[in-house]
Motif scaffolding. Sequence first.
Motif, short mmCIF file in Angstrom:
data_model
loop_
_atom_site.label_atom_id
_atom_site.label_comp_id
_atom_site.label_asym_id
_atom_site.label_seq_id
_atom_site.Cartn_x
_atom_site.Cartn_y
_atom_site.Cartn_z
N LEU A 48 0.82 -1.22 0.00
CA LEU A 48 0.00 0.00 0.00
C LEU A 48 0.85 1.27 0.00
CD1 LEU A 48 -2.74 -1.08 2.58
CD2 LEU A 48 -2.92 -1.07 0.08
N LEU A 49 2.10 1.15 0.45
CA LEU A 49 2.97 2.33 0.51
C LEU A 49 3.35 2.86 -0.86
CD1 LEU A 49 5.43 1.82 3.50
CD2 LEU A 49 3.86 3.72 3.13
N THR A 50 3.03 2.07 -1.90
CA THR A 50 3.31 2.61 -3.25
C THR A 50 2.42 3.84 -3.50
OG1 THR A 50 1.67 1.07 -4.14
CG2 THR A 50 3.99 0.40 -4.25
N VAL A 51 1.36 3.95 -2.71
CA VAL A 51 0.47 5.11 -2.81
C VAL A 51 0.78 6.06 -1.67
CG1 VAL A 51 -1.94 5.89 -2.72
CG2 VAL A 51 -1.35 3.73 -3.86
N THR A 52 1.17 7.27 -1.99
CA THR A 52 1.50 8.23 -0.93
C THR A 52 0.23 8.94 -0.48
OG1 THR A 52 1.90 10.04 -2.47
CG2 THR A 52 3.79 8.66 -1.89
N GLY A 53 0.22 9.35 0.75
CA GLY A 53 -0.96 10.02 1.31
C GLY A 53 -1.87 9.00 1.98
N GLY A 54 -2.16 9.20 3.25
CA GLY A 54 -2.96 8.22 3.98
C GLY A 54 -4.37 8.09 3.46
N LYS A 55 -4.98 9.20 3.09
CA LYS A 55 -6.37 9.14 2.57
C LYS A 55 -6.38 8.44 1.21
CE LYS A 55 -6.93 13.66 3.02
NZ LYS A 55 -5.71 14.00 3.79
N GLU A 56 -5.41 8.78 0.38
CA GLU A 56 -5.30 8.13 -0.93
C GLU A 56 -5.04 6.64 -0.75
OE1 GLU A 56 -3.78 10.80 0.14
OE2 GLU A 56 -4.37 12.44 -1.20
N ARG A 57 -4.25 6.30 0.28
CA ARG A 57 -3.93 4.89 0.54
C ARG A 57 -5.18 4.13 0.95
NH1 ARG A 57 0.64 5.54 4.11
NH2 ARG A 57 1.52 6.35 2.18
N LEU A 58 -6.03 4.74 1.74
CA LEU A 58 -7.29 4.11 2.16
C LEU A 58 -8.17 3.83 0.93
CD1 LEU A 58 -8.01 6.26 5.32
CD2 LEU A 58 -7.76 3.76 5.29
N ARG A 59 -8.24 4.79 0.03
CA ARG A 59 -9.08 4.61 -1.18
C ARG A 59 -8.51 3.51 -2.06
NH1 ARG A 59 -8.62 10.41 -1.26
NH2 ARG A 59 -10.36 11.32 -0.08
N VAL A 155 -0.66 20.74 -1.80
CA VAL A 155 -0.50 20.73 -3.26
C VAL A 155 -1.50 19.73 -3.87
CG1 VAL A 155 1.92 21.46 -3.34
CG2 VAL A 155 1.38 19.02 -3.06
N PRO A 156 -1.87 19.97 -5.13
CA PRO A 156 -2.89 19.10 -5.74
C PRO A 156 -2.44 17.65 -5.92
CG PRO A 156 -1.99 20.64 -7.36
CD PRO A 156 -1.45 21.06 -6.03
N ALA A 157 -1.16 17.45 -6.25
CA ALA A 157 -0.68 16.09 -6.51
C ALA A 157 0.45 15.76 -5.55
CB ALA A 157 -0.18 15.99 -7.95
N LYS A 158 0.32 14.60 -4.88
CA LYS A 158 1.35 14.19 -3.90
C LYS A 158 2.49 13.47 -4.63
CE LYS A 158 -1.65 14.37 0.09
NZ LYS A 158 -2.66 13.72 0.93
N LYS A 159 3.56 13.22 -3.86
CA LYS A 159 4.70 12.47 -4.42
C LYS A 159 4.15 11.18 -5.04
CE LYS A 159 7.73 14.15 -0.72
NZ LYS A 159 8.54 13.77 0.47
N PRO A 160 4.72 10.74 -6.17
CA PRO A 160 5.94 11.12 -6.86
C PRO A 160 5.82 12.38 -7.72
CG PRO A 160 4.87 9.35 -8.06
CD PRO A 160 4.06 9.57 -6.82
N ALA A 161 4.67 13.02 -7.76
CA ALA A 161 4.61 14.29 -8.49
C ALA A 161 5.58 15.27 -7.83
CB ALA A 161 3.20 14.84 -8.47
#
Length: 254
Positions: A48-59, A155-161
Motif C-alpha cells: 500500500l505504501l506505493t500510494v502516498t498520502g494516507g487518505k489516498e492509501r485508504l481509497r 499541493v494538488p498532486a502528492k509524491k511522486p509528483a
Amino acid sequence: MKKLTALILDVDGTLADTERDGHRVAFNAAFRELGLDWVWDVGLYGELLTVTGGKERLRYYADHFLADGEKPAAFDALVAELHRIKTRRYVDMLNTGRIRIRPGVKRLLTEARAAGLRLAIATTTTPENVTALLRNGLAEDAESWFDLIAAGDIVPAKKPAPDIYLWVLDRLGWRPQDCLAVEDSANGLKSSVGAGVKTIVTVSGYTARENFDRAVAVLSDLGEPGQPFHVLQGDAGGGAYVDVALLRRWHQDG
Ligand code: XBP
Ligand code: MG
C-alpha cells in the motif's frame, strides 16, 4: 562555482522510520475504533505504501483489496473519519516518544544551521504529524529551524509528483540548483528530482530495494561519528557519516 545554500528534507522514512511501527499501527487502531475488520499487516502495508498520502492509501486499499460490494457506503465520509482518528492515534504515539528520529538527523540539521544552510520540509504526511515529530524528536522549537514546512494536501498532486518540492522552491524563491534534498523512497526521489533538486537517499525499512538510479548517493542512514553509514550507491569520498562538507561535495559533484 555552484554553492549549496539549502536542504529540503522529507519526513516519513527520512527524519524517522515511521511507517511500519507508526502510521501502519495507527491505521489499524482507527479500523478497530470504527469496528472495521480490516487489518494492514506489515506485508500488505508495504504494498500500500506505493500510494502516498494516507487518505489516498485508504481509497486504494478499498478499490484493490476489498471484494465487490464490500466497500462501505458513504465511503468518502468514512475515509475522512478514519484518517482523522488515525492522525490522532499517530500524534499520540509521537507525543509519547514511541517514534525515534533516525541516526545523524539531529546532528546534521544542527551542523547545517550552524553553517548557514537554510532548511525546509517537503512531505506528503499531514502537518500535525510533522509538528509532533519535530517537537518530540528534535526540540520543542524545532519547527523554527525550517523556513517552510510543506506538508500533506497543500499541493494538488502528492509524491511522486514534483508539486510539493516545486511549491517549496516557489514559496521560498530558492533555485533547485542551489539545494540538496534528502529522501527515503523511490516516490520521494521522483518528486525531488522531478523538481530539479539533486537528492541523496537514506533507505528506510520498506524502501531498501527500490530504484534509486537518479540519486546522487544512497546510504543506509546519515551515520554518526562512531556509527558509520553503509554506502549502497554512489561515492561518499571515504566518509563515515554525512556532514556539511560531504553535502557540499555531493552538491558540487553530483
Ligand atoms: C509518507 C507518506 C504519508 C504517510 C502517512 O510521506 O506517504 O502519507 O505514509 O501520512 P513522506 P498521512 O515520505 O513524503 O514524508 O496519513 O498523514 O498521509
Ligand atoms: Mg518518505
